[in-house]
Scaffold this active site. Structure first.
Site, short mmCIF file in Angstrom:
data_model
loop_
_atom_site.label_atom_id
_atom_site.label_comp_id
_atom_site.label_asym_id
_atom_site.label_seq_id
_atom_site.Cartn_x
_atom_site.Cartn_y
_atom_site.Cartn_z
N SER A 45 -9.51 1.72 3.28
CA SER A 45 -8.69 2.50 2.38
C SER A 45 -7.68 1.68 1.58
CB SER A 45 -7.93 3.57 3.18
OG SER A 45 -7.05 2.97 4.10
N LYS A 87 0.85 -1.19 0.00
CA LYS A 87 0.00 0.00 0.00
C LYS A 87 0.88 1.24 0.00
CE LYS A 87 -3.83 1.91 2.77
NZ LYS A 87 -4.64 1.69 3.99
N SER A 145 -9.45 -0.71 7.40
CA SER A 145 -9.00 -0.57 6.02
C SER A 145 -8.39 -1.80 5.37
CB SER A 145 -7.98 0.56 5.92
OG SER A 145 -8.67 1.76 5.89
N1 GLN Z 1 -12.59 4.00 6.98
C1 GLN Z 1 -11.90 4.36 8.19
C2 GLN Z 1 -11.46 5.80 8.11
O1 GLN Z 1 -11.71 6.42 7.12
C3 GLN Z 1 -10.75 3.45 8.42
C4 GLN Z 1 -9.59 3.79 7.62
C5 GLN Z 1 -8.38 2.93 7.90
O2 GLN Z 1 -8.48 1.88 8.53
N2 GLN Z 1 -7.23 3.41 7.46
O3 GLN Z 1 -10.91 6.31 9.04
#
Ligand code: GLN
Length: 475
Positions: free
Chosen positions: A150, A75, A174
């Site tokens: 994400s 990532k 994410s």
């Molecule tokens: N969707 C969550 C956020 O926007 C989790 C994101 C993540 O785990 N990086 O904070």
């Protein structure tokens, strides 16, 4: 989940039936065929082929590492020395990693091959991969659907066979949420199990590197390599790292006590097919002798607000380092130092990141600090204590990974709260710091994958992975 696991491929590699070069070529072909999915931001084609040739020699010579020929994508929040890193953001334009993240270094030391850098929501902020400065990642099952986020690029890369394993990051779901949307397994380990050195920070007290794959065995093997103490991260646990890959092979003869949270499985927000898929798994688990009971968790309604208060507070502090002075994007329109900061940050951060910086700054401001930040810290402690209490009686907690299967691109983009609700079930494990995995558990009426989440107590990844394998094999 049909393609072969690395564990299996490794046998073929060792027997000389296939080669690392061949594997890399076939993944590069998939990347090329499906460029429209936008899963990769950089592809290290020549470099990974050269590395594969070297690893092939090592295999022949019998000197290859544990992950020889494992083709990995990372990532765009995880540093790979001398390669670009942008966190899905314009603000890191032109930035090149100065060192390897510990997790990356450990993969390389065991002869894994890094094939490229994967698209993601900007700094990990999002649930659909629509917040990337490089455009959304499309779900390979239906290109009108989101990949989840994400770590959307990391999930779709596995879904479309562009690599065998991806390293994602999970701050509030994410890794697990895109894994659920793409029909994969995705593990968020215990907080502190894997070093965060070389992981671009979003919310440091939640951030975890996680692993996505079609195969739980491969997740176990990669975790075993990348977990463990690290002198570059003082928050990482020194607890010994078990041989997860061996431990998950032991026969599933233990009968567990499993809890499921009534209000997650019975939630009105839950898509009916997800509810029935989970009910089906519960029935199957009971049928093979596990004890499964519904429990109440009254703090559930506070989990999401607690997460969004604390994560934005930490983000506002962490992201203050991107100021256009030392690296990355710098506004050409600045006239003095203040306007340099303002214009750089306004021009290069996306809307969602700006929203969170503002929210976080607000909850940390002198007049509201106690009402929001301190209160949320207290609630976080209560949530963790109560989750730990559940594990005094139960081995695992089951719940859905997501309230719905993959949604349409643009479906929630205009309403941030609606988007935050997509994280309803996944943030709990991050708020409590405990490990959780999403595994495939059937499909909805449209044929879209459903994710079942299994949560375990601190540092019980071995048990969690073994049990996940057992659940996947139940029919
Ligand atoms: N969707 C969550 C956020 O926007 C989790 C994101 C993540 O785990 N990086 O904070």
């Amino acid at each position: 989940m049909e393609s072969a696991s690395y564990v299996h491929l490794r046998q073929l590699l060792d027997q000389g039936k296939i080669s690392c070069v061949g594997l890399v070529q076939s993944h590069l072909q998939c990347i090329d065929n499906k460029k429209h999915l936008n899963a990769f931001l950089s592809v290290y084609a020549d470099e990974s082929l050269q590395r594969a040739a070297v690893v092939d020699q090592k295999i022949k010579a019998g000197t290859a590492g544990k992950l020889a020929g494992l083709v990995v994508g990372i990532k765009d929040l995880i540093c790979y020395k001398d390669h670009p890193l942008q966190g899905g953001s314009k603000i890191l334009d032109g930035f090149i990693s100065q060192y390897n993240a510990t997790a990356v270094q450990r993969l390389l030391d065991e002869d894994a091959i890094i094939i490229g850098r994967q698209n993601c929501d900007e700094f990990g902020m999002g649930s659909s991969n629509e917040n990337s400065a490089f455009g959304p990642v499309l779900n390979d099952l239906d290109n009108n659907l989101v990949s989840g986020g994400s770590s959307g690029g990391s999930a779709v890369a596995i879904q479309a066979d562009m690599c065998q394993v991806s390293l994602g990051t999970d701050t509030g779901g994410s890794v697990r949420q895109p894994a659920a949307f793409c029909g994969l397994a995705g593990l968020k380990p215990t907080y502190s199990r894997i070093s965060r050195y070389g992981l671009a920070a979003y919310a440091s007290s939640f951030d975890c590197i996680g692993v996505l794959s079609k195969h739980v065995e491969d997740i176990a093997l990669v975790l075993e390599v990348i977990a463990g103490s690290d002198e570059n991260d003082s928050t990482v646990s020194r607890k010994e790292v078990p041989l997860y890959s061996k431990e998950i092979l032991s026969a599933p003869n233990k009968k567990y006590k499993i809890a499921y949270m009534r209000d997650t499985v019975e939630s009105h927000a839950l898509q009916p097919e997800i509810k029935s898929a989970i009910q089906k798994k519960i029935d199957q688990l009971k049928a093979v002798g596990h004890e499964v009971a519904a429990i109440d968790f009254p703090l559930n309604e506070y989990v999401l607000p607690t997460y969004y208060i604390l994560a934005t507070a930490e983000a506002s502090s962490n992201l203050s380092r991107y100021d256009g002075v030392r690296y990355g994007y710098r506004s050409p329109n600045a006239t003095d130092l203040t306007s340099l900061y303002k214009k750089t940050r306004s021009e290069a951060f996306g809307k969602e990141v700006q929203r969170r910086i503002l929210l976080g700054t607000f909850v940390l401001s002198a007049s509201y600090y106690n009402a929001y930040y301190t209160k949320a810290q207290q609630v976080r402690r209560l949530i963790r204590d109560q989750i730990k209490n559940i594990f005094k009686q139960y081995d695992f907690i089951l719940m859905p990974t997501t309230p719905t299967t993959a949604f349409r691109l643009g479906e929630h983009s205009d309403n941030p709260v609606e988007m935050y609700l997509a994280d309803l079930f996944s943030v709990q494990a991050n708020v409590a710091g405990v490990p959780a995995i999403s595994i495939p558990a059937g499909k909805d009426e449209k044929g879209l994958p459903i994710g079942l989440q299994v949560v375990a107590d601190d540092f019980e990844e071995s048990k969690l992975l073994r049990f996940s394998k057992e659940i996947i094999e139940l029919t």
